[in-house]
Write an enzyme that holds these catalytic residues in place. Structure first.
Site, PDB file in Angstrom:
ATOM      1  N   LYS A   1       1.109  -1.273  -0.215  1.00 22.84           N
ATOM      2  CA  LYS A   1      -0.012  -0.246  -0.007  1.00 22.84           C
ATOM      3  C   LYS A   1       0.733   1.487  -0.164  1.00 22.84           C
ATOM      4  O   LYS A   1       1.151   1.831  -0.378  1.00 22.84           O
ATOM      5  CB  LYS A   1      -1.265  -0.173   0.882  1.00 22.84           C
ATOM      6  CG  LYS A   1      -1.252   1.243   1.728  1.00 22.84           C
ATOM      7  CD  LYS A   1      -2.383   1.224   2.890  1.00 22.84           C
ATOM      8  CE  LYS A   1      -1.946   1.515   4.061  1.00 22.84           C
ATOM      9  NZ  LYS A   1      -1.653   3.011   4.067  1.00 22.84           N
ATOM     10  N   ASN A   2       1.476   1.525   0.722  1.00 18.01           N
ATOM     11  CA  ASN A   2       2.641   2.387   0.669  1.00 18.01           C
ATOM     12  C   ASN A   2       3.910   2.543  -0.256  1.00 18.01           C
ATOM     13  O   ASN A   2       3.934   3.404  -0.375  1.00 18.01           O
ATOM     14  CB  ASN A   2       3.328   1.962   2.301  1.00 18.01           C
ATOM     15  CG  ASN A   2       2.552   2.785   3.577  1.00 18.01           C
ATOM     16  OD1 ASN A   2       0.570   3.162   3.259  1.00 18.01           O
ATOM     17  ND2 ASN A   2       3.093   2.257   4.645  1.00 18.01           N
TER      18      ASN A   2
ATOM     19  N   CYS B   1      -5.345  13.093  13.003  1.00 20.49           N
ATOM     20  CA  CYS B   1      -5.756  11.365  12.717  1.00 20.49           C
ATOM     21  C   CYS B   1      -5.308  10.876  14.199  1.00 20.49           C
ATOM     22  O   CYS B   1      -4.441  11.650  14.939  1.00 20.49           O
ATOM     23  CB  CYS B   1      -4.192  11.435  12.095  1.00 20.49           C
ATOM     24  SG  CYS B   1      -4.433   9.604  11.324  1.00 20.49           S
TER      25      CYS B   1
ATOM     26  N   ARG C   1       0.336  14.959  13.294  1.00 18.84           N
ATOM     27  CA  ARG C   1       0.800  13.857  12.587  1.00 18.84           C
ATOM     28  C   ARG C   1       0.655  15.506  11.091  1.00 18.84           C
ATOM     29  O   ARG C   1      -0.314  15.734  10.080  1.00 18.84           O
ATOM     30  CB  ARG C   1      -0.217  13.025  11.436  1.00 18.84           C
ATOM     31  CG  ARG C   1       0.294  12.145  12.634  1.00 18.84           C
ATOM     32  CD  ARG C   1      -0.624  10.894  11.343  1.00 18.84           C
ATOM     33  NE  ARG C   1       0.126   9.889  10.635  1.00 18.84           N
ATOM     34  CZ  ARG C   1      -0.392   9.401   9.598  1.00 18.84           C
ATOM     35  NH1 ARG C   1      -1.405   8.422   9.581  1.00 18.84           N
ATOM     36  NH2 ARG C   1       0.964   8.204   9.319  1.00 18.84           N
TER      37      ARG C   1
ATOM     38  N   ASP D   1       4.196  19.800   8.653  1.00 18.18           N
ATOM     39  CA  ASP D   1       5.499  21.196   7.904  1.00 18.18           C
ATOM     40  C   ASP D   1       6.840  21.158   7.785  1.00 18.18           C
ATOM     41  O   ASP D   1       7.225  21.799   6.530  1.00 18.18           O
ATOM     42  CB  ASP D   1       5.979  22.354  10.041  1.00 18.18           C
ATOM     43  CG  ASP D   1       6.716  20.712  10.546  1.00 18.18           C
ATOM     44  OD1 ASP D   1       5.841  19.554  10.377  1.00 18.18           O
ATOM     45  OD2 ASP D   1       7.576  20.826  11.330  1.00 18.18           O
TER      46      ASP D   1
ATOM     47  N   ASP E   1       4.704   0.545  11.956  1.00 18.35           N
ATOM     48  CA  ASP E   1       3.210   0.287  12.148  1.00 18.35           C
ATOM     49  C   ASP E   1       3.736  -1.545  11.871  1.00 18.35           C
ATOM     50  O   ASP E   1       2.017  -2.325  11.902  1.00 18.35           O
ATOM     51  CB  ASP E   1       3.169   0.178  10.508  1.00 18.35           C
ATOM     52  CG  ASP E   1       2.670   1.052  10.010  1.00 18.35           C
ATOM     53  OD1 ASP E   1       2.509   2.466  10.097  1.00 18.35           O
ATOM     54  OD2 ASP E   1       2.669   1.726   8.175  1.00 18.35           O
TER      55      ASP E   1
ATOM     56  N   VAL F   1       7.994   7.299  16.977  1.00 21.73           N
ATOM     57  CA  VAL F   1       7.482   7.631  15.624  1.00 21.73           C
ATOM     58  C   VAL F   1       6.512   8.436  15.881  1.00 21.73           C
ATOM     59  O   VAL F   1       6.159   9.702  15.161  1.00 21.73           O
ATOM     60  CB  VAL F   1       7.461   6.712  14.637  1.00 21.73           C
ATOM     61  CG1 VAL F   1       6.980   7.409  13.201  1.00 21.73           C
ATOM     62  CG2 VAL F   1       8.955   6.081  14.755  1.00 21.73           C
TER      63      VAL F   1
ATOM     64  N   ARG G   1      -8.626  -1.008   4.901  1.00 20.38           N
ATOM     65  CA  ARG G   1      -7.549   0.742   4.006  1.00 20.38           C
ATOM     66  C   ARG G   1      -6.250  -0.608   3.778  1.00 20.38           C
ATOM     67  O   ARG G   1      -6.053   0.159   2.615  1.00 20.38           O
ATOM     68  CB  ARG G   1      -7.483   1.422   5.054  1.00 20.38           C
ATOM     69  CG  ARG G   1      -8.934   2.105   5.238  1.00 20.38           C
ATOM     70  CD  ARG G   1      -8.237   3.598   6.512  1.00 20.38           C
ATOM     71  NE  ARG G   1      -6.806   4.149   6.020  1.00 20.38           N
ATOM     72  CZ  ARG G   1      -5.930   4.586   7.174  1.00 20.38           C
ATOM     73  NH1 ARG G   1      -6.114   4.141   7.753  1.00 20.38           N
ATOM     74  NH2 ARG G   1      -4.771   4.719   6.286  1.00 20.38           N
TER      75      ARG G   1
HETATM   76  C1  UD1 Z   1       3.852   6.649   6.616  1.00 19.33           C
HETATM   77  C2  UD1 Z   1       3.368   5.418   6.686  1.00 19.33           C
HETATM   78  C3  UD1 Z   1       2.573   4.696   7.423  1.00 19.33           C
HETATM   79  C4  UD1 Z   1       3.626   5.435   9.079  1.00 19.33           C
HETATM   80  C5  UD1 Z   1       4.513   6.010   8.829  1.00 19.33           C
HETATM   81  C6  UD1 Z   1       5.510   6.178   9.737  1.00 19.33           C
HETATM   82  C7  UD1 Z   1       2.658   6.194   4.141  1.00 19.33           C
HETATM   83  C8  UD1 Z   1       1.576   6.384   3.133  1.00 19.33           C
HETATM   84  N1  UD1 Z   1       2.258   5.780   5.351  1.00 19.33           N
HETATM   85  O1  UD1 Z   1       3.845   7.875   7.169  1.00 19.33           O
HETATM   86  O2  UD1 Z   1       1.762   3.342   7.193  1.00 19.33           O
HETATM   87  O3  UD1 Z   1       3.082   4.668   9.858  1.00 19.33           O
HETATM   88  O4  UD1 Z   1       5.559   6.766   7.423  1.00 19.33           O
HETATM   89  O5  UD1 Z   1       7.051   4.799   9.338  1.00 19.33           O
HETATM   90  O6  UD1 Z   1       3.627   5.846   3.589  1.00 19.33           O
HETATM   91  N2  UD1 Z   1       6.193  14.401  10.807  1.00 19.33           N
HETATM   92  C9  UD1 Z   1       6.057  16.308  11.286  1.00 19.33           C
HETATM   93  N3  UD1 Z   1       6.271  17.121   9.870  1.00 19.33           N
HETATM   94  C10 UD1 Z   1       6.184  16.850   9.639  1.00 19.33           C
HETATM   95  C11 UD1 Z   1       5.967  15.111   9.247  1.00 19.33           C
HETATM   96  C12 UD1 Z   1       6.025  14.487   9.670  1.00 19.33           C
HETATM   97  O7  UD1 Z   1       5.741  16.592  12.775  1.00 19.33           O
HETATM   98  O8  UD1 Z   1       5.536  17.555   8.437  1.00 19.33           O
HETATM   99  C13 UD1 Z   1       5.978  13.740  12.312  1.00 19.33           C
HETATM  100  C14 UD1 Z   1       4.693  12.845  12.458  1.00 19.33           C
HETATM  101  O9  UD1 Z   1       3.814  12.993  12.438  1.00 19.33           O
HETATM  102  C15 UD1 Z   1       5.085  11.760  12.905  1.00 19.33           C
HETATM  103  C16 UD1 Z   1       6.518  11.417  12.418  1.00 19.33           C
HETATM  104  O10 UD1 Z   1       7.182  12.812  12.024  1.00 19.33           O
HETATM  105  O11 UD1 Z   1       5.822  12.183  13.976  1.00 19.33           O
HETATM  106  C17 UD1 Z   1       6.647  10.210  11.608  1.00 19.33           C
HETATM  107  O12 UD1 Z   1       5.793  10.767  10.632  1.00 19.33           O
HETATM  108  P1  UD1 Z   1       5.922  10.664   8.470  1.00 19.33           P
HETATM  109  O13 UD1 Z   1       7.119   9.539   8.864  1.00 19.33           O
HETATM  110  O14 UD1 Z   1       5.734  11.806   7.924  1.00 19.33           O
HETATM  111  O15 UD1 Z   1       4.694   9.310   8.437  1.00 19.33           O
HETATM  112  P2  UD1 Z   1       4.292   9.438   7.345  1.00 19.33           P
HETATM  113  O16 UD1 Z   1       4.736   9.957   5.953  1.00 19.33           O
HETATM  114  O17 UD1 Z   1       2.718  10.054   7.439  1.00 19.33           O
END
Ligand code: UD1
Length: 421
Positions: A22-23, A116, A121, A124, A306, A328, A398
């Site tokens: 999926k990802n 979420c 999440r 920024d 995950d 995370v 999902r």
């Molecule tokens: C992706 C995966 C999800 C997985 C996660 C962590 C997809 C579609 N989803 O989610 O299944 O659980 O990686 O491996 O691939 N954060 C910020 N600011 C940002 C971006 C992230 O503060 O701009 C924080 C998030 O709140 C979180 C952490 O960084 O605490 C990691 O998030 P991130 O790696 O971005 O997860 P996703 O990409 O949303």
């Protein structure tokens, strides 16, 4: 809304085929925004998130048709760069269209994904990168609006504050059509990031270093369509591996290698499972006693967040106490109260769950508010005494392709019941 009814206690034995990831599929589908023509993606899992992405891309002007694991996507160049709230709210990964839209159209309006269930999440880091590349970022009426005054993004040096998975993917997609070189530092190293880079390179992009913490991208003028088969889903595979370990099963998890699962394999072995390579898959043999093990979730190649809920379920049955620390996401223990209702003994202490092993779990009516939490409840149902009803199966749908249809041939007593909340 459907639910799953599970009667626990059976060993799971046999071979389970692993679906496409999926990802990996979601960001790769958004890459179709970057080049006109007909793209074909194979081994695409039949999941709710994939269909949400298909609808979203349709709204943006990319015609997408899903049939038997294959998505055909046709872009005629008439892209509408607005991703509306009604679709984005269904799936946070919709934010993945932001980078490709800005790269292609020089502007994008994407509804903010909002809160979420597994934490705040924010995005920024995505926005910081786009702005460093010359995008003007504004937040208006619940939408993030990015415009590029000079029409085309320009390459930049960007250091993430921490590795973000979709953030890395978004900026990689943004940079492929930018003017000049972009260097991304402290990138997510997940295999799906590498897979996206492979696809973009097949389309004519010039990306180096994906899968490491530094990615460099030399922008090109245009890209061409692609035909690509999606890599296997390491999280689905890991979930079935835990199912085998927990049920004293003997399962061949087919179609995936060790590499993307090293951290999960290490923990399952510590817990006492026998794990070997076999043909094109992984054989997992569960046995008792299950040994306690401590886990800290981390970005890849650390233990994946995950898989945290599923491993916690296994630790509920260990002889002794385990500590599971989630670093995370800040709010990813929603399965704990439901597992405790099934007889587990878990206490949350800040970011750490202290799991004291119990002799058995008991069937119960449970529901979860996120995808992987739901998976842990299905696993719990497989080992619990009596009957478990897992409500709100739409979370599972999902991310897992008909989980009950894959579990039943292995010996699980599981069926979908239509219409329950
Ligand atoms: C992706 C995966 C999800 C997985 C996660 C962590 C997809 C579609 N989803 O989610 O299944 O659980 O990686 O491996 O691939 N954060 C910020 N600011 C940002 C971006 C992230 O503060 O701009 C924080 C998030 O709140 C979180 C952490 O960084 O605490 C990691 O998030 P991130 O790696 O971005 O997860 P996703 O990409 O949303």
């Amino acid at each position: 809304m459907d639910s799953l009814e599970i009667i626990g206690g059976n060993r799971l034995v046999g071979t389970v085929p692993i679906s496409g990831a999926k990802n990996a599929a979601l960001p790769i589908m958004t890459a179709a925004l970057l080049a006109d023509g007909e793209h074909v993606f194979r081994n695409v899992p039949d999941l709710r998130d994939v269909h949400t992405m298909t609808r979203l891309l349709g709204r943006l002007g990319v015609q997408a048709v899903y049939r038997d694991g294959e998505v055909q996507m046709t872009s005629f160049g008439d892209i509408q760069p607005t991703a509306p709230y009604d679709l984005v709210k269904q799936m946070r990964a919709s934010v993945l269209v932001l980078g490709p839209l800005v790269a292609r159209c020089g502007r994008a309006m994407v509804s903010l994904p909002g809160g979420c269930a597994i934490g705040a999440r924010p995005i920024d880091q995505h926005l910081k990168g786009l702005s460093a590349m010359g995008g003007r970022v504004e937040l208006r009426h619940g939408y993030v609006e990015v415009t590029v005054p000079r029409g085309r993004l320009r390459g930049a040096d960007i250091t993430f504050d921490f590795p973000t998975h979709t953030g890395t993917e978004n900026l990689m997609c943004a940079a492929v059509l930018a003017q000049g070189r972009t260097t991304l530092v402290n990138c997510a190293r997940e295999p799906e990031v590498e897979e996206l880079a492979r696809v973009l390179n097949k389309m004519g992009a010039r990306i180096e270093g994906a899968g490491t913490s530094v990615i460099s991208i030399e922008g090109v003028e245009s890209l061409h369509p692609v035909d690509h088969a999606i890599m296997p889903d390491r999280i689905e595979a890991g979930t079935f591996m835990v199912a085998s370990a927990a049920t004293e099963g003997d399962m061949l998890v087919d179609g995936i290698g060790f590499e993307p699962l090293e951290a999960v394999i290490a923990k399952l072995r510590e817990a006492g499972a026998g794990i070997e390579r076999e043909g094109g898959g992984i054989r997992v043999v569960g046995s008792r006693p299950i040994r306690p093990t401590d886990v800290i979730t981390q970005p890849h190649p650390g233990f994946p967040t995950d898989m945290q809920a599923q491993l916690m379920m296994l630790m509920c049955l260990a002889k002794g106490t385990s500590r599971i620390t989630e670093t995370v996401f800040e709010n990813r223990f929603m399965h704990v109260s439901e597992l405790n209702r099934m007889g587990a003994d878990i206490e949350i202490n800040g970011r750490t769950a202290v799991v004291r092993g119990v002799d058995k779990l008991e069937g119960a009516e449970v529901m979860a508010t996120d995808l992987r939490a739901s998976a842990s409840l299905v696993l719990a149902g497989l080992v619990a005494e009596g009957t478990t009803h897992v409500r709100r199966v739409y979370h599972l749908d999902r991310g897992y392709e008909q989980i009950e249809k894959k579990l039943a041939p292995l010996g699980a007593r599981i069926k979908r019941v239509a219409g329950n909340a």
